[in-house]
Design a protein around this motif. Structure first.
Motif, PDB file in Angstrom:
ATOM      1  N   ARG A  43       0.833  -1.209   0.000  1.00  0.00           N
ATOM      2  CA  ARG A  43       0.000   0.000   0.000  1.00  0.00           C
ATOM      3  C   ARG A  43       0.865   1.255   0.000  1.00  0.00           C
ATOM      4  O   ARG A  43       1.911   1.307   0.642  1.00  0.00           O
ATOM      5  CB  ARG A  43      -0.896  -0.011   1.234  1.00  0.00           C
ATOM      6  N   ARG A  44       0.421   2.274  -0.712  1.00  0.00           N
ATOM      7  CA  ARG A  44       1.133   3.544  -0.718  1.00  0.00           C
ATOM      8  C   ARG A  44       0.851   4.294   0.586  1.00  0.00           C
ATOM      9  O   ARG A  44      -0.272   4.340   1.075  1.00  0.00           O
ATOM     10  CB  ARG A  44       0.731   4.399  -1.910  1.00  0.00           C
ATOM     11  N   THR A  47       0.975  11.021   1.671  1.00  0.00           N
ATOM     12  CA  THR A  47       2.051  11.888   1.198  1.00  0.00           C
ATOM     13  C   THR A  47       2.811  12.475   2.377  1.00  0.00           C
ATOM     14  O   THR A  47       2.322  12.506   3.512  1.00  0.00           O
ATOM     15  CB  THR A  47       1.488  13.037   0.340  1.00  0.00           C
ATOM     16  N   ASN A  77      10.684   3.017  -2.113  1.00  0.00           N
ATOM     17  CA  ASN A  77      10.372   4.214  -2.913  1.00  0.00           C
ATOM     18  C   ASN A  77      10.273   5.483  -2.078  1.00  0.00           C
ATOM     19  O   ASN A  77       9.381   6.311  -2.301  1.00  0.00           O
ATOM     20  CB  ASN A  77       9.074   4.019  -3.706  1.00  0.00           C
ATOM     21  N   SER A  82       7.237  11.307  -4.580  1.00  0.00           N
ATOM     22  CA  SER A  82       6.027  10.490  -4.508  1.00  0.00           C
ATOM     23  C   SER A  82       5.941   9.803  -3.161  1.00  0.00           C
ATOM     24  O   SER A  82       6.960   9.632  -2.480  1.00  0.00           O
ATOM     25  CB  SER A  82       6.030   9.442  -5.625  1.00  0.00           C
ATOM     26  N   PRO A  83       4.734   9.365  -2.764  1.00  0.00           N
ATOM     27  CA  PRO A  83       4.592   8.688  -1.474  1.00  0.00           C
ATOM     28  C   PRO A  83       5.373   7.373  -1.452  1.00  0.00           C
ATOM     29  O   PRO A  83       5.505   6.693  -2.465  1.00  0.00           O
ATOM     30  CB  PRO A  83       3.089   8.432  -1.374  1.00  0.00           C
ATOM     31  N   ALA A  84       5.876   7.027  -0.277  1.00  0.00           N
ATOM     32  CA  ALA A  84       6.558   5.747  -0.113  1.00  0.00           C
ATOM     33  C   ALA A  84       5.541   4.609  -0.162  1.00  0.00           C
ATOM     34  O   ALA A  84       4.325   4.831  -0.072  1.00  0.00           O
ATOM     35  CB  ALA A  84       7.316   5.730   1.213  1.00  0.00           C
ATOM     36  N   THR A  85       6.057   3.383  -0.299  1.00  0.00           N
ATOM     37  CA  THR A  85       5.216   2.202  -0.361  1.00  0.00           C
ATOM     38  C   THR A  85       5.622   1.236   0.744  1.00  0.00           C
ATOM     39  O   THR A  85       6.814   1.049   1.004  1.00  0.00           O
ATOM     40  CB  THR A  85       5.364   1.494  -1.725  1.00  0.00           C
TER      41      THR A  85
END
Length: 303
Positions: A43-44, A47, A77, A82-85
């Motif tokens: 899941r992401r 932010t 990531n 971008s948001p981490a996962t």
């Protein structure tokens, strides 16, 4: 209009109403969400701006916290763009048919921490010394003391070999004379680890008002496996693989047959992981109960 001092703007921003959290504190909170399953694998994450607002911190603090979790392989990531996962297997302990078996040291602590999220925690353990259990339960206790886990009741039952059992292992390769130093070493370890485990758990009564019971019983044989049943919903099994090893006793090397319990590969089964997993968990609990209620006896953690 009069602006209250605690909300007075400073350089266009409001003053924080409470001390800012450190990157480590933010990382601790996010780690707990990942390990509890609130943030699912793959899941992401929210932010960085959303996390900064939620925790009332600067984005730089959030980035540092995310990098800590990335270093622990809980996130992927992590970047500014971008948001981490959440990592595909943040526990290193996914259960069920597709889960890779891993060493006890990697599997047991997060699984016990997850079990402590239940209002009534029930842990049944069959083992040789309880070293792995004592080490693994530390993470759950840390989360309780941090206020992130709040069970109302904890019941722990532990089956260990009795002190007078002629153990199959550990045992000296060449036999033993009077006193049997290998057996005495094992007995001292069994007693010490059990006492630490009991003390750490019972201390939650005084510090958090939790209803805690810790009970030990003695087996009349050497267990060939170690087994943990958590809340009746999950069973974890490892084989004691015996090998010839050199240990130091009283500053003297001694050859013995022994097993590396904390490094043994632990296989995890969930009640909801399919028919075979569900039956395994049920039968593991029934087997433990049968040993507890029939051939085991009172165990005193004394020399």
């Amino acid at each position: 209009m009069v602006v209250e001092p605690e909300h007075a703007p400073v350089n266009g921003r409001k003053r924080p109403q409470r001390p800012q959290r450190s990157p480590r504190e933010v990382a601790d909170e996010l780690r707990a969400r990942i390990r509890s399953g609130e943030l699912q694998p793959g899941r992401r994450m929210p932010t960085q701006a959303q996390l900064a607002d939620e925790f009332d911190v600067e984005r730089g603090t959030v980035r540092q916290a995310l990098r800590v979790l990335q270093s622990e392989r809980l996130l992927t990531n992590v970047s500014k763009g971008s948001p981490a996962t959440v990592a595909p297997d943040p526990h290193g302990t996914l259960t069920g048919p597709g889960a890779p078996p891993m060493p006890t040291t990697a599997v047991l602590a997060p699984r016990i921490a997850e079990a402590f999220a239940a209002p009534h925690v029930e842990i049944d353990a069959l083992c040789l010394t309880s070293v792995s259990l004592t080490l693994a339960i530390g993470e759950a206790l840390r989360l309780v003391h941090a206020g992130r886990l709040k069970p109302a009741k904890i019941d722990v039952r532990v089956l260990l070999p009795g002190r007078h059992v002629e153990l199959a292992f550990p045992v000296a390769v060449t036999g033993h004379g009077d006193g049997d130093p290998v057996h005495e070493r094992w007995l001292a370890m069994r007693n010490a680890q059990g006492q630490v485990l009991r003390h750490n758990l019972l201390s939650l009564r005084a510090t958090h008002g939790i209803d805690v019971r810790v009970t030990f019983r003695a087996l009349p044989f050497t267990p060939p496996v170690k087994l943990y049943v958590l809340n009746g919903t999950e069973a974890l099994l490892a084989y004691y693989t015996v090998g010839r090893r050199e240990r130091e006793i009283d500053h003297k090397p001694m050859e013995m047959y022994d097993a590396e319990g904390i490094r043994s590969t632990l296989f995890a089964f969930e009640r909801t992981g399919g028919l075979r997993d569900g039956v395994f968990v049920k039968q593991s609990r029934l087997w433990f109960d049968a040993l507890w209620e029939t051939i085991s006896s009172e165990l005193l953690l004394t020399a």
